[in-house]
Design a protein around this motif. Structure first.
Motif, PDB file in Angstrom:
ATOM      1  N   LEU A  40     -11.574   9.112  -3.131  1.00 17.78           N
ATOM      2  CA  LEU A  40     -11.468  10.530  -2.757  1.00 17.78           C
ATOM      3  C   LEU A  40     -10.091  11.095  -3.089  1.00 17.78           C
ATOM      4  CD1 LEU A  40     -14.173  10.125  -1.334  1.00 17.78           C
ATOM      5  CD2 LEU A  40     -13.207  11.209   0.671  1.00 17.78           C
ATOM      6  N   ILE A  78     -13.651   0.031   6.437  1.00 14.56           N
ATOM      7  CA  ILE A  78     -14.252   0.186   5.099  1.00 14.56           C
ATOM      8  C   ILE A  78     -13.139   0.630   4.156  1.00 14.56           C
ATOM      9  CG2 ILE A  78     -15.961   1.459   3.725  1.00 14.56           C
ATOM     10  CD1 ILE A  78     -17.424   2.138   6.339  1.00 14.56           C
ATOM     11  N   ARG A 124     -18.830   6.704   1.276  1.00 16.21           N
ATOM     12  CA  ARG A 124     -19.926   7.673   1.151  1.00 16.21           C
ATOM     13  C   ARG A 124     -21.283   7.037   1.434  1.00 16.21           C
ATOM     14  NH1 ARG A 124     -17.852  10.336  -4.380  1.00 16.21           N
ATOM     15  NH2 ARG A 124     -17.533   8.121  -4.745  1.00 16.21           N
ATOM     16  N   ALA A 134     -16.258  -1.308   0.243  1.00 17.74           N
ATOM     17  CA  ALA A 134     -17.401  -0.440  -0.073  1.00 17.74           C
ATOM     18  C   ALA A 134     -16.931   1.007  -0.155  1.00 17.74           C
ATOM     19  CB  ALA A 134     -18.462  -0.573   1.024  1.00 17.74           C
ATOM     20  N   LEU A 172     -12.909   4.490   8.356  1.00 13.85           N
ATOM     21  CA  LEU A 172     -13.643   4.716   7.101  1.00 13.85           C
ATOM     22  C   LEU A 172     -12.779   4.458   5.867  1.00 13.85           C
ATOM     23  CD1 LEU A 172     -15.057   8.099   8.360  1.00 13.85           C
ATOM     24  CD2 LEU A 172     -16.453   6.063   7.910  1.00 13.85           C
ATOM     25  N   TYR A 199      -6.528  -4.238  -1.186  1.00 12.51           N
ATOM     26  CA  TYR A 199      -6.063  -3.896   0.164  1.00 12.51           C
ATOM     27  C   TYR A 199      -6.735  -4.803   1.203  1.00 12.51           C
ATOM     28  CZ  TYR A 199      -4.194   0.283  -2.136  1.00 12.51           C
ATOM     29  OH  TYR A 199      -3.519   1.146  -2.965  1.00 12.51           O
ATOM     30  N   PHE A 234      -4.194   5.554  -5.021  1.00 13.68           N
ATOM     31  CA  PHE A 234      -4.577   4.430  -4.152  1.00 13.68           C
ATOM     32  C   PHE A 234      -5.358   3.412  -4.948  1.00 13.68           C
ATOM     33  CE2 PHE A 234      -4.142   7.714  -0.773  1.00 13.68           C
ATOM     34  CZ  PHE A 234      -3.148   7.086  -0.071  1.00 13.68           C
ATOM     35  N   VAL A 291      -4.612  -1.189   4.303  1.00 14.87           N
ATOM     36  CA  VAL A 291      -4.154  -2.550   4.631  1.00 14.87           C
ATOM     37  C   VAL A 291      -4.252  -2.809   6.139  1.00 14.87           C
ATOM     38  CG1 VAL A 291      -2.759  -2.909   2.578  1.00 14.87           C
ATOM     39  CG2 VAL A 291      -1.755  -1.709   4.514  1.00 14.87           C
ATOM     40  N   HIS A 296       0.868  -1.187   0.000  1.00 14.32           N
ATOM     41  CA  HIS A 296       0.000   0.000   0.000  1.00 14.32           C
ATOM     42  C   HIS A 296       0.904   1.236   0.000  1.00 14.32           C
ATOM     43  CE1 HIS A 296      -2.773   3.011   1.596  1.00 14.32           C
ATOM     44  NE2 HIS A 296      -3.773   2.206   1.296  1.00 14.32           N
TER      45      HIS A 296
HETATM   46  C1  LIG Z   1      -4.251   6.847   3.356  1.00 14.16           C
HETATM   47  S1  LIG Z   1      -4.989   5.344   2.859  1.00 14.16           S
HETATM   48  C2  LIG Z   1      -5.332   4.523   4.397  1.00 14.16           C
HETATM   49  C3  LIG Z   1      -4.178   3.663   4.829  1.00 14.16           C
HETATM   50  C4  LIG Z   1      -4.430   2.903   6.099  1.00 14.16           C
HETATM   51  N1  LIG Z   1      -4.387   3.783   7.255  1.00 14.16           N
HETATM   52  C5  LIG Z   1      -3.431   1.771   6.312  1.00 14.16           C
HETATM   53  O1  LIG Z   1      -2.869   1.643   7.396  1.00 14.16           O
HETATM   54  O2  LIG Z   1      -3.238   1.012   5.360  1.00 14.16           O
HETATM   55  C6  LIG Z   1      -6.575   5.850   2.293  1.00 14.16           C
HETATM   56  C7  LIG Z   1      -7.468   4.725   1.754  1.00 14.16           C
HETATM   57  O3  LIG Z   1      -8.733   5.267   1.388  1.00 14.16           O
HETATM   58  C8  LIG Z   1      -9.295   4.411   0.407  1.00 14.16           C
HETATM   59  N2  LIG Z   1     -10.414   5.142  -0.209  1.00 14.16           N
HETATM   60  C9  LIG Z   1     -10.371   6.188  -1.069  1.00 14.16           C
HETATM   61  N3  LIG Z   1     -11.611   6.612  -1.375  1.00 14.16           N
HETATM   62  C10 LIG Z   1     -12.484   5.828  -0.679  1.00 14.16           C
HETATM   63  C11 LIG Z   1     -13.904   5.786  -0.562  1.00 14.16           C
HETATM   64  N4  LIG Z   1     -14.712   6.624  -1.264  1.00 14.16           N
HETATM   65  N5  LIG Z   1     -14.446   4.852   0.270  1.00 14.16           N
HETATM   66  C12 LIG Z   1     -13.659   3.975   0.958  1.00 14.16           C
HETATM   67  N6  LIG Z   1     -12.307   3.965   0.861  1.00 14.16           N
HETATM   68  C13 LIG Z   1     -11.723   4.880   0.065  1.00 14.16           C
HETATM   69  C14 LIG Z   1      -8.117   4.071  -0.495  1.00 14.16           C
HETATM   70  O4  LIG Z   1      -8.332   2.852  -1.178  1.00 14.16           O
HETATM   71  C15 LIG Z   1      -6.946   4.004   0.519  1.00 14.16           C
HETATM   72  O5  LIG Z   1      -6.630   2.682   0.864  1.00 14.16           O
END
Ligand SMILES: C[S@@+](CC[C@H](N)C(=O)[O-])C[C@H]1O[C@@H](n2cnc3c(N)ncnc32)[C@H](O)[C@@H]1O
Length: 279
Positions: free
Chosen positions: A175, A93, A123, A120, A72, A99, A168, A76, A46
């Motif tokens: 987002l 989520i 939102r 999912a 949210l 991931y 990502f 990973v 990731h």
């Molecule tokens: C900064 S990363 C989080 C990393 C996490 N803290 C870790 O330890 O792996 C942000 C995550 O948001 C997810 N993401 C982006 N838009 C999203 C959405 N609309 N709904 C759910 N997840 C979303 C991406 O797939 C990405 O894995």
């Protein structure tokens, strides 16, 4: 633990541990190999995994044992792994089945039971039965920073001929692919919705990383997020801590012409949910 003040309903810490947890800078250097790395060799697939040890520290402050936590944007599973290690339950989520699969592989390697991980769009979090099941004590999350992955690393010049860094996910629902102001609006809407699942008195703790300023924008994402989230009735901004990540390299950006900041830190923004009546 045993010296916990009977008036303390937030966590299981004694006064000494409480005070230590309030330091304004959390500076960390965690192993990236061996058993203390929590399968970093898998999680590093990731682009931005959070160290479970760091998330564990936040979880110990913002919940009691048996607390229930929502992430949210679970990636990973930094928050989810930490929740398990700290004897809490959690729901994660994320848009990405890849991931989710890495998180499950990490749990298998660590021999821990996975927390529910829902592939999912955050939102639509209220459509997910696991999210509505029982109120959360803490929302701890690390959002995809606005268009972060579409940029070169903070302060780094884009190298000629080099492909853009991977986002990502390629999903239009990600987002992280939105322009800055749309990102802030969408994230604020998700946080506002998520408050329906948080018990009054519970905290929202979220990570934010700034970008380099440009001539037309200060790019202080953390400040813009605080301004936006303070508009949500009943959500009280309580302050921030800085996470200093010692694993980040120091680069000679701007040398030998002008100042360009290194950013080896992220902001941990802390909000308290007072409830719909705001009391
Ligand atoms: C900064 S990363 C989080 C990393 C996490 N803290 C870790 O330890 O792996 C942000 C995550 O948001 C997810 N993401 C982006 N838009 C999203 C959405 N609309 N709904 C759910 N997840 C979303 C991406 O797939 C990405 O894995």
């Amino acid at each position: 633990m045993s010296d916990r003040d009977a008036r303390n309903r937030l966590n299981d810490l004694d006064a000494r541990a409480w005070t230590y947890a309030l330091r304004s800078v959390i500076s960390t250097a965690y192993p990236t190999r061996g058993p203390g790395s929590f399968a970093h060799h898998l999680r590093r697939k990731h682009p931005s995994p959070k160290p479970p040890q760091l998330m564990a520290e936040l979880i110990r402050f913002f919940t009691r044992r048996d607390g229930h936590i929502l992430d949210l944007f679970a990636g990973v599973g930094g928050t989810l792994i930490a929740s398990t290690l700290e004897g809490r339950t959690a729901v994660g989520i994320d848009l990405s089945p890849e991931y989710a699969a890495i998180y499950h592989a990490v749990c298998a390697e660590l021999r821990i039971t996975p927390q529910p991980y829902l592939v999912a769009d955050a939102r639509h979090l209220l459509d997910l039965p696991e999210v509505r099941e029982r109120p959360f004590d803490l929302i701890l999350t690390d959002p995809p920073y606005a268009a972060m992955m579409a940029r070169p690393k903070t302060g780094e010049r884009k190298k000629r001929g080099r492909a853009d860094p991977t986002p990502f996910t390629a999903s239009p629902a990600d987002l992280g692919n939105l322009p800055y102001h749309e990102f802030i609006a969408e994230l604020s809407a998700i946080i506002a919705t998520s408050l329906h699942t948080l018990r009054p008195g519970g905290y929202v703790v979220l990570f934010a990383k700034d970008f380099q300023p440009t001539p037309d924008h200060h790019n202080m994402l953390h400040a813009d997020l605080v301004i936006a989230l303070r508009q949500i009735a009943g959500l009280e901004y309580r302050g921030y801590q800085i996470w200093h990540d010692q694993s980040q390299n120091l680069y000679p950006f701007g040398y030998p012409y002008a100042f360009v900041a290194n950013q080896m830190h992220q902001f941990i923004l802390i909000f308290r949910w007072l409830g719909p009546s705001g009391s």
